[in-house]
Design an enzyme around this catalytic site. Structure first.
Site, mmCIF file in Angstrom:
data_model
loop_
_atom_site.group_PDB
_atom_site.id
_atom_site.type_symbol
_atom_site.label_atom_id
_atom_site.label_comp_id
_atom_site.label_asym_id
_atom_site.label_seq_id
_atom_site.Cartn_x
_atom_site.Cartn_y
_atom_site.Cartn_z
ATOM 1 N N HIS A 360 -2.744 -0.325 4.027
ATOM 2 C CA HIS A 360 -2.434 -0.647 2.663
ATOM 3 C C HIS A 360 -1.012 -1.506 2.578
ATOM 4 C CE1 HIS A 360 -5.796 1.192 0.353
ATOM 5 N NE2 HIS A 360 -5.742 1.928 1.411
ATOM 6 N N LYS A 553 2.952 -2.756 -13.220
ATOM 7 C CA LYS A 553 2.845 -2.344 -11.803
ATOM 8 C C LYS A 553 3.871 -1.301 -11.564
ATOM 9 C CE LYS A 553 2.740 -6.627 -10.704
ATOM 10 N NZ LYS A 553 1.565 -6.762 -9.629
ATOM 11 N N ARG A 554 3.649 -0.643 -10.328
ATOM 12 C CA ARG A 554 4.855 0.133 -9.889
ATOM 13 C C ARG A 554 6.238 -0.683 -9.719
ATOM 14 N NH1 ARG A 554 4.195 5.603 -8.371
ATOM 15 N NH2 ARG A 554 6.424 5.549 -7.891
ATOM 16 N N LYS A 559 8.139 -6.297 -5.565
ATOM 17 C CA LYS A 559 7.168 -6.933 -6.646
ATOM 18 C C LYS A 559 7.937 -7.666 -7.600
ATOM 19 C CE LYS A 559 4.133 -2.695 -6.438
ATOM 20 N NZ LYS A 559 2.960 -3.135 -6.217
ATOM 21 N N THR A 661 -4.497 -5.129 -7.102
ATOM 22 C CA THR A 661 -5.609 -5.114 -8.018
ATOM 23 C C THR A 661 -5.543 -5.407 -9.447
ATOM 24 O OG1 THR A 661 -5.186 -2.674 -7.899
ATOM 25 C CG2 THR A 661 -6.942 -3.582 -6.329
ATOM 26 N N LYS A 665 -7.575 -7.258 -12.058
ATOM 27 C CA LYS A 665 -8.172 -6.796 -13.606
ATOM 28 C C LYS A 665 -7.573 -7.698 -14.644
ATOM 29 C CE LYS A 665 -7.330 -2.257 -11.451
ATOM 30 N NZ LYS A 665 -6.274 -1.384 -10.899
HETATM 31 O O1 NBY Z 1 -2.442 -0.451 -2.415
HETATM 32 C C1 NBY Z 1 -1.106 -0.470 -2.682
HETATM 33 C C2 NBY Z 1 -0.648 -1.833 -2.246
HETATM 34 O O2 NBY Z 1 0.812 -1.986 -2.497
HETATM 35 C C3 NBY Z 1 -1.366 -2.891 -2.961
HETATM 36 O O3 NBY Z 1 -1.054 -4.029 -2.646
HETATM 37 C C4 NBY Z 1 -3.158 -2.715 -2.779
HETATM 38 O O4 NBY Z 1 -3.591 -3.465 -3.586
HETATM 39 C C5 NBY Z 1 -3.385 -1.441 -3.047
HETATM 40 C C6 NBY Z 1 -4.654 -0.925 -2.823
HETATM 41 O O5 NBY Z 1 -5.099 -1.668 -1.390
HETATM 42 N N1 NBY Z 1 -0.259 0.600 -1.899
HETATM 43 C C7 NBY Z 1 -0.041 1.592 -2.585
HETATM 44 O O6 NBY Z 1 -0.420 1.763 -3.838
HETATM 45 N N2 NBY Z 1 0.562 2.560 -1.979
HETATM 46 C C8 NBY Z 1 0.928 3.716 -2.567
HETATM 47 O O7 NBY Z 1 0.504 3.901 -3.597
HETATM 48 C C9 NBY Z 1 1.722 4.720 -1.515
HETATM 49 C C10 NBY Z 1 1.823 6.106 -1.879
HETATM 50 C C11 NBY Z 1 2.354 6.943 -1.263
HETATM 51 C C12 NBY Z 1 2.794 6.607 0.013
HETATM 52 C C13 NBY Z 1 2.697 5.250 0.469
HETATM 53 C C14 NBY Z 1 1.992 4.510 -0.486
HETATM 54 N N3 NBY Z 1 3.376 7.718 0.829
HETATM 55 O O8 NBY Z 1 3.771 7.291 1.848
HETATM 56 O O9 NBY Z 1 3.811 8.476 0.371
#
Ligand code: NBY
Length: 824
Positions: A360, A553-554, A559, A661, A665
């Site tokens: 991701h 978004k986050r 971003k 995503t 939406k």
């Molecule tokens: O996943 C997101 C991407 O940034 C976004 O572009 C994509 O649309 C979406 C779905 O594929 N990534 C994401 O949300 N990642 C996390 O929330 C996340 C959470 C925890 C950790 C790493 C990433 N972690 O290592 O703790």
């Protein structure tokens, strides 16, 4: 599968609500609080669900279809009540029944806390996938963790983010079932011993370990209108036994206390980082905890009605949602070898045919690596297995490349080994231990293949594939935007609910004046709905006639919320210096949580709020622009926000956003994208046409080129562009804060005067001019009412590709090969 309308007994539901209020709370309806009424109604809905749940599980037991186990540390489900009754096709019946009891369904829905067991896109994607799996009639388990505290609630105090624990289980969860009978033991620590079994084989055993009991809680995942109910199984940790003091010697006593402590900590809280690794020991414990319990369950379930575990992969597939669940590779090996006496080769064959990995992100700080000593201490047997996987893989690299002209074998090992530099590289384990590796948008997959995972791609190209993300239209249109949903159904029928490609038929109305007016009238009503929310929650009055320009978004530097707010500051200057110039009113809406320890992100939130304070209270501005920061952005208010957006800000530095995503939406709800050619934006523009989106900025190629050459010097832009200079100077001249130094760190991020190669890593100043120009194009376009209406309508009409139903079909056809379950 045949589509059938489910019978929903409205009178039974009503009686059940009354009965539940009585038996749960010893109250009459008149005495019950809204929360109590919600609980009573939710239990009544659960009654209706359970019948379908049992029917589905019975049919599955008979038909024995292949099952996907979607393994994820995060499931950002959002509220269940409204979504459940929508998918039961009982929304209207429930609404009417509640009305007859003098209850407003919206008030009731608002009583439910958001189950926020996820950070952002990755967690929400998992939730959309479960919705699609059930709707398409495939058997699936979501496997995750039942965090006691989910994503923190965000309060804004004096413009700063303050994190408040999210006690979402405070009032219990009426939809869940505790399944004590399926509890599993999970072992941590200790050491590994060898022994010879009856047949003379060398076997391994973990001893001197701590053990916790993993207890599953099941949540129903209802398909739309087809009676299929899948299960989201989330695990809670409990101490293994209640110890009695007198029966323990000193060592046992110590151990018992430690086990109890471990159990109580394990599922306490979700780590609130997105795209950034915390690297904490407890996090690795969480990972192994839910994976061990889930893998054991999957194997046992298979063994209930099969005898040859060597064919496990014919009936089960594990999809690993990023690297967080990757210990599944080694855990499955362990179970097969230690519990079922498989040879290494047989276990490896089953494991690689069972596991698949989704990547991701390409952000370096998000790549999971664990220190070997920590990993080994916590998971001694698993480490042994990883070590052997690595040994064999390195061997394979050497066999493949030794003697090949122009290939540096050591460099290959350096870049691909699973164990290197005293670290366990989880992505490498996931790639080697499975048969599928996918990115989440075309561009992202390309970058993985050509750059980030180039060596792996060259060595095993057959594993790589793309699965562009999608979203469920059931939650994000049918539930979130009932007015537009009804309008679409009136125009093209309701087939879009389970086949979003039918939205295409709306294109016939793109030039139809009446349809355009209706479409924009609905958008206006949704903007009024959001304006009301903003007034209630922010105390700010916004004009629904203004352009709603939305970035939710986050909060992350890549971003580029900072780019957005700098642009707002510029606009503010522009209005101040040209008071008589014609400006179309705009409302800039932000919503974002920052990871609790991410200072730059938190300071950006403070800046947005400070800028909002100045602009919203400046009489010179006269409301021409407003800035709003919506507190506690989450799934439930996202539904209101998407429906009301005119402009969808998707402005990440090109190459950094894997997919996005939120972009989909908003498109679904008729917002026009203002974005870079990044992630799935590229595909959105492809579908809707360049003329119906506003694209700006560096391309991913250009960004990567600069990066290769050590960046660029933002000082040149600062010195040559007076607009940029003015805006940046305002960060440190006291305009937005009495303490002139408050925003200095942001200023320094952009213009690092000490180390220019560290300056503006996300190309904010480089893209600034192009972004301003795109904003201007938007304002011009909006004033041409017909043109805008056509563009907005075409966005909704062109979103067919972005349903998670399409994504899931691709996973099923190309990776999982599942069979549908048929209900009688
Ligand atoms: O996943 C997101 C991407 O940034 C976004 O572009 C994509 O649309 C979406 C779905 O594929 N990534 C994401 O949300 N990642 C996390 O929330 C996340 C959470 C925890 C950790 C790493 C990433 N972690 O290592 O703790």
């Amino acid at each position: 599968m045949k589509k059938k309308t489910l019978p929903f007994d409205k009178d039974l539901f009503k009686r059940s609500v009354l009965y539940n209020v009585k038996t749960l709370y010893r109250k009459t309806m008149e005495e019950a609080t809204p929360q109590e009424m919600y609980q009573a109604a939710a239990y009544a809905i659960k009654d209706a669900i359970v019948d379908h749940w049992m029917t589905t599980q019975k049919a599955a037991a008979e038909q024995d279809p292949k099952i996907v186990y979607y393994m994820s540390m995060e499931f950002l489900m959002g509220r269940a009540f409204g979504n459940n009754i929508i998918n039961l096709q009982a929304y209207k019946a429930v609404k009417d029944a509640l009305e007859e009891l003098d209850i407003d369904v919206n008030v009731l829905e608002d009583q439910e806390p958001d189950p926020a067991l996820g950070n952002g896109g990755l967690g929400r994607l998992a939730a959309c996938f479960l919705d699609s799996l059930s709707t398409l009639g495939y058997m699936a388990y979501g496997c995750g963790i039942r965090y006691k505290y989910g994503m923190f609630r965000q309060k804004i105090q004096d413009g700063y983010q303050v994190e408040v624990p999210d006690a979402w289980l405070e009032n219990g969860n009426p939809f869940e079932l505790r399944r004590n009978e399926y509890a599993k033991e999970v072992k941590f620590g200790g050491y590994v011993t060898m022994y010879t079994d009856d047949m003379g084989r060398t076997m391994f055993k973990q001893e001197g370990y701590q053990v916790v009991k993993a207890v599953p809680y099941d949540l129903p995942v209802i398909g739309y209108g087809n009676g299929v109910v899948n299960t989201l199984r989330i695990w809670d940790a409990e101490p293994i036994q209640c110890f009695q003091l007198d029966s323990f010697d000193k060592g046992d006593y110590q151990k018992a206390v430690e086990q109890e402590n471990l159990a109580s900590q394990l599922c306490e809280v979700l780590y609130p980082n997105d795209n950034h690794i915390a690297g904490k020991e407890l996090r690795l414990k969480q990972q192994y905890f839910f994976i061990s319990a889930s893998v054991q369950t999957a194997v046992q379930k298979y063994m209930q009605n099969h005898d040859d575990l060597r064919k496990f992969y014919e009936k089960a597939v594990f999809q690993l949602n990023d690297t967080h669940p990757t210990v599944a590779v080694a855990e499955l090996m362990r179970v097969l070898m230690d519990d079922y006496q498989f040879s290494w080769d047989d276990a490896w064959d089953v494991t690689t045919k069972t596991c698949c990995y989704t990547n991701h992100t390409i952000m370096a700080e998000a790549l999971e690596k664990w220190p070997v000593d920590l990993f080994q201490r916590l998971l001694p047997r698993i480490y042994q297995i990883v070590d052997e996987i690595n040994r064999r893989f390195v061997d394979q690299i050497m066999r493949k490349y030794t003697g090949s002209a122009g290939i540096d074998v050591q460099a290959k090992i350096r870049s691909m080994a699973i164990l290197y530099d005293n670290q366990v590289k989880m992505a490498h384990l996931a790639i080697v231990g499975g048969h599928s590796v996918n990115g989440v948008a075309k561009l992202h997959t390309e970058i993985l293949e050509k750059r980030e995972l180039k060596d792996f791609y060259e060595m095993m190209p057959e594993k790589f594939n793309n699965k562009t993300n999608g979203i469920t239209q059931r939650r994000f249109l049918l539930h979130a935007n009932p007015l537009l949903a009804e309008w679409v159904t009136n125009k093209i029928g309701d087939g879009w609910i389970t086949d979003l490609s039918q939205m295409d038929k709306l294109k016939a109305f793109a030039n139809d004046k009446k349809a355009q007016n209706e479409f924009m009238e609905i958008k206006f009503k949704n903007k009024e709905r959001l304006a009301k929310y903003i007034l209630e929650h922010n105390g700010v009055k916004v004009d629904p006639k203004s352009i709603f320009d939305v970035q939710v978004k986050r909060l992350h530097e890549y971003k580029r919320q900072l780019l957005n707010i700098l642009q707002v500051i510029h606009k503010y200057n522009d209005i101040k210096t040209h008071p008589s110039k014609d400006f179309y009113p705009k409302t800039y809406i932000f919503g974002a949580k920052a990871a609790a320890g991410y200072l730059t992100a938190k300071l950006t939130i403070k800046l947005i709020n400070s800028v909002a304070d100045v602009i919203n209270n400046d009489p010179d501005i006269g409301g021409k622009i407003k800035v709003v920061f919506i507190e506690d952005y989450r799934v439930s208010n996202a539904e209101l926000i998407f429906a009301a957006a005119d402009v969808s800000e998707q402005i990440s530095t090109a190459s950094k956003e894997a997919s996005g995503t939120g972009n989909m939406k908003m498109m679904l709800n008729g917002a026009v994208t203002l974005g870079t050619l990044d992630g799935a934006n590229v595909e959105i523009v492809n579908e809707v046409g360049e003329e119906n989106a506003f694209i700006f900025g560096l391309t991913s190629q250009e960004v990567m080129e600069y990066e290769k050459n050590g960046g660029y010097n933002p000082m040149d832009i600062y010195n040559s562009d007076p607009n940029v200079k003015k805006v940046l100077d305002m960060l440190v001249d006291g305009t937005f804060s009495e303490d002139k130094e408050l925003f200095r760190p942001l200023y320094n991020c952009l213009l690092n005067t000490i180390n220019s190669s560290k300056a503006d890593q996300y190309f904010i100043l480089k893209d600034f001019e192009s972004y301003l120009e795109a904003q201007k194009r938007i304002s011009d376009a909006y004033q041409d009412k017909k043109r805008w209406a056509k563009m907005a309508l075409l966005n909704t009409a062109s979103c067919g590709k972005f349903s998670s139903d399409r994504t899931i079909k691709e996973y099923v056809d190309e990776v999982w090969h599942l069979d549908k379950v048929e209900l009688q």
